[in-house]
Design an enzyme around this catalytic site. Structure first.
Site, short mmCIF file in Angstrom:
data_model
loop_
_atom_site.label_atom_id
_atom_site.label_comp_id
_atom_site.label_asym_id
_atom_site.label_seq_id
_atom_site.Cartn_x
_atom_site.Cartn_y
_atom_site.Cartn_z
N GLU A 180 0.83 -1.22 0.00
CA GLU A 180 0.00 0.00 0.00
C GLU A 180 0.86 1.27 0.00
O GLU A 180 0.76 2.11 0.88
CB GLU A 180 -0.94 0.01 1.22
CG GLU A 180 -1.93 -1.13 1.20
CD GLU A 180 -3.00 -1.06 2.28
OE1 GLU A 180 -4.08 -1.60 2.10
OE2 GLU A 180 -2.74 -0.47 3.34
N GLU A 371 -5.49 -8.16 -1.36
CA GLU A 371 -6.14 -7.99 -0.04
C GLU A 371 -7.59 -7.64 -0.25
O GLU A 371 -7.91 -6.76 -1.07
CB GLU A 371 -5.50 -6.86 0.77
CG GLU A 371 -4.23 -7.21 1.46
CD GLU A 371 -3.77 -6.13 2.43
OE1 GLU A 371 -4.63 -5.51 3.10
OE2 GLU A 371 -2.55 -5.91 2.50
C1 BG6 Z 1 -4.33 -3.06 4.87
C2 BG6 Z 1 -3.00 -3.56 5.33
O1 BG6 Z 1 -4.36 -1.69 5.05
O2 BG6 Z 1 -5.48 -3.48 5.54
C3 BG6 Z 1 -3.03 -4.75 6.26
O3 BG6 Z 1 -2.16 -3.83 4.24
C4 BG6 Z 1 -4.20 -4.59 7.22
O4 BG6 Z 1 -1.80 -4.84 6.92
C5 BG6 Z 1 -5.47 -4.59 6.40
O5 BG6 Z 1 -4.23 -5.53 8.24
C6 BG6 Z 1 -6.73 -4.52 7.24
O6 BG6 Z 1 -6.64 -3.44 8.10
P1 BG6 Z 1 -6.85 -3.57 9.66
O7 BG6 Z 1 -6.55 -2.23 10.17
O8 BG6 Z 1 -8.27 -3.97 9.83
O9 BG6 Z 1 -5.90 -4.60 10.12
#
Ligand code: BG6
Length: 476
Positions: A180, A371
């Site tokens: 990201e 993701e």
């Molecule tokens: C993304 C990141 O922003 O979202 C991850 O690359 C992160 O590392 C994921 O865990 C989900 O976000 P969060 O804050 O719910 O863990």
């Protein structure tokens, strides 16, 4: 007269589609100070991005133990294999390889750990997808050098990459340079190791740091292609489509400007030069940064594919009275037509199709959804004597998003694969909670650190196994 036949759309996922899951070292490994590992910025972020970093490590930081992947990786990878994973995205902890970031020699114990992880993946026929830097800059590079503001980090990162490529190059084909990368605009410490709060950081300093990361990413791409012919390198962007809050042209232009802030990262990675709208943004805001001739040449080494995270969309408005809502790192003005998760992240499956069409048409590079997922509170129950979680809400979320991936494929986008976020429960990046669960596999660990660390299959485990086995045909 020649005739052109347009093939009917099949709506199917292509053969060889890489189904799998994703995690990051700092959110799962634990063993934060074992195996010769140095401290990373995550070791001073016990509450994620919700509070200021601490001076040193503190015991309430759940990442110190994580989910103990460092010791349980074989068991976890076997569970991924049981779901039929074709690919597993994980990150290498930079501070496990170079404990201080600027060390003369790499830490052999750290390298050996990832050899063992790769052995296990190979055993199960799972393709690795490695993130080189996922929010875990060595703390020393943040504290002693000022993080990515300092040009020296380009060399430290390149050396780290060289060690990884030489060691793992015959075993890892797919690489991502920075997780990201556009998030540094909003979270300079977590994303860029810059130990200065955003409000105190000048835009020139911020964009200089961004420039250093972009050059480092391009140099890593060049090096990867030299050392590992056949390797494929991707950039990784936090994708969040920006909708105008109303049809007012002022809102539309505002939405375009906000979208440009993230597009810039993909444009530079894919086209090899700064776009005109970014140069204008610099001019209009008095931003000056140092770009050398060598930097310009380095940036021409473009990526092979575009990967991204997708959780939500946002709205933008020219009305300064509109307030931002919660969301993945950057957040934005809430969309009045959408529901939100328990953490306030708005749920918009169609936004994923929008992003995929957009990126495909803009850059013409294969896409990889690395993701996507729902952070939710899970309730452990017993069914037939076995602990499990009836997570139909997660199944619905993932099903609806995957249907939109299929739509985008039907629209013509070339898509390499899909790795759902936190395929096993992980410590949250933004809040450092374990109760914000994304996984198909429940990990018995709570926000107060209690729990056995035992693993249990949730209902979504079997659902995802069927989706993979049918190459998406069971999606509804
Ligand atoms: C993304 C990141 O922003 O979202 C991850 O690359 C992160 O590392 C994921 O865990 C989900 O976000 P969060 O804050 O719910 O863990």
């Amino acid at each position: 007269m020649s005739q052109t036949t347009i093939a009917p759309a099949t709506g199917a996922f292509p053969d060889g589609f890489l189904w799998g899951g994703a995690t990051a070292a700092n959110q799962i490994e634990g063993a934060y100070a074992s195996g010769g590992k140095g401290l990373s910025i995550q070791d001073v972020m016990p509450r994620g991005i919700t509070t200021e970093p601490t001076e040193g490590p503190t015991p309430e930081n759940l990442k110190q133990v994580g989910i103990d992947f460092y010791n349980r990786y074989a068991e976890d990878i076997a569970l991924f294999a049981e779901m039929g994973f074709k690919v597993y995205r994980f990150s290498i902890a930079w501070s496990r390889i170079f404990p201080n970031g600027d060390d003369a020699e790499p830490n052999e114990e750290g390298l050996a750990f990832y050899d063992r992880v790769l052995d296990e993946l190979e055993k199960h026929g799972i393709e690795p997808l490695v993130t080189i830097s996922h929010y875990e800059t060595p703390l020393n590079l943040a504290r002693a050098y000022g993080g990515w503001r300092n040009r020296k980090l380009i060399d430290f990162y390149e050396r780290y990459c060289q060690v990884l490529f030489e060691r793992f190059g015959t075993r890892v084909k797919y690489w991502l340079t920075f997780n990201e990368i556009n998030s540094v605009i909003h979270e300079p410490f977590m994303s860029g190791g810059i130990p200065v709060p955003r409000e105190e950081l000048t835009d020139s300093d911020l964009y200089q740091a961004i420039h250093h990361e972009l050059v480092a990413s391009a140099r890593a791409t060049k090096l990867a292609h030299e050392i590992m012919p056949g390797a494929q390198v991707g950039c990784m962007i936090l994708a969040m489509p920006v909708y105008p809050l109303t049809p007012s042209p002022d809102d539309v232009v505002r939405a375009m400007d906000t979208a440009h802030a993230s597009y810039a990262f993909g444009d530079i990675h894919c086209r090899g030069a700064y776009p005109g709208y970014l140069r204008r943004f610099f001019r209009d805001n008095g931003i000056t940064i140092e770009i050398t001739e060598q930097d310009r040449e380095d940036l021409t080494h473009t990526v092979d594919f575009v990967s991204f995270s997708y959780y939500m969309s946002i709205c933008e408005s020219a009305d300064p009275g509109q307030e931002k809502g919660p969301g993945n790192i950057m957040g934005g003005i809430p969309n009045p037509t959408l529901e939100a998760s328990e953490w306030g992240w708005q749920i918009d499956p169609q936004g994923l199709r929008v992003v995929m069409n957009d990126y495909w048409e803009r850059w013409g590079k294969p896409l990889f959804v690395v993701e996507n997922g729902l952070g939710a509170k899970d309730q452990l129950v017993e069914i037939d004597g076995e602990p499990t979680v009836l997570d139909d809400y997660r199944i619905d979320y993932l099903n609806d998003h995957l249907v939109q991936v299929r739509e985008a494929i039907e629209d013509g986008a070339e898509v390499m694969g899909y790795t759902s976020w936190g395929c096993i429960d992980v410590v949250s990046a933004s809040t450092a909670q374990l109760s914000k669960r994304y996984g198909f596999i429940y990990v018995d660990r709570n926000d107060d650190g209690s729990g056995t660390l035992d693993r249990y299959k949730k209902k979504s485990f079997g659902w995802y196994r069927d989706v993979i086995a049918s190459n998406g045909a069971t999606l509804s």
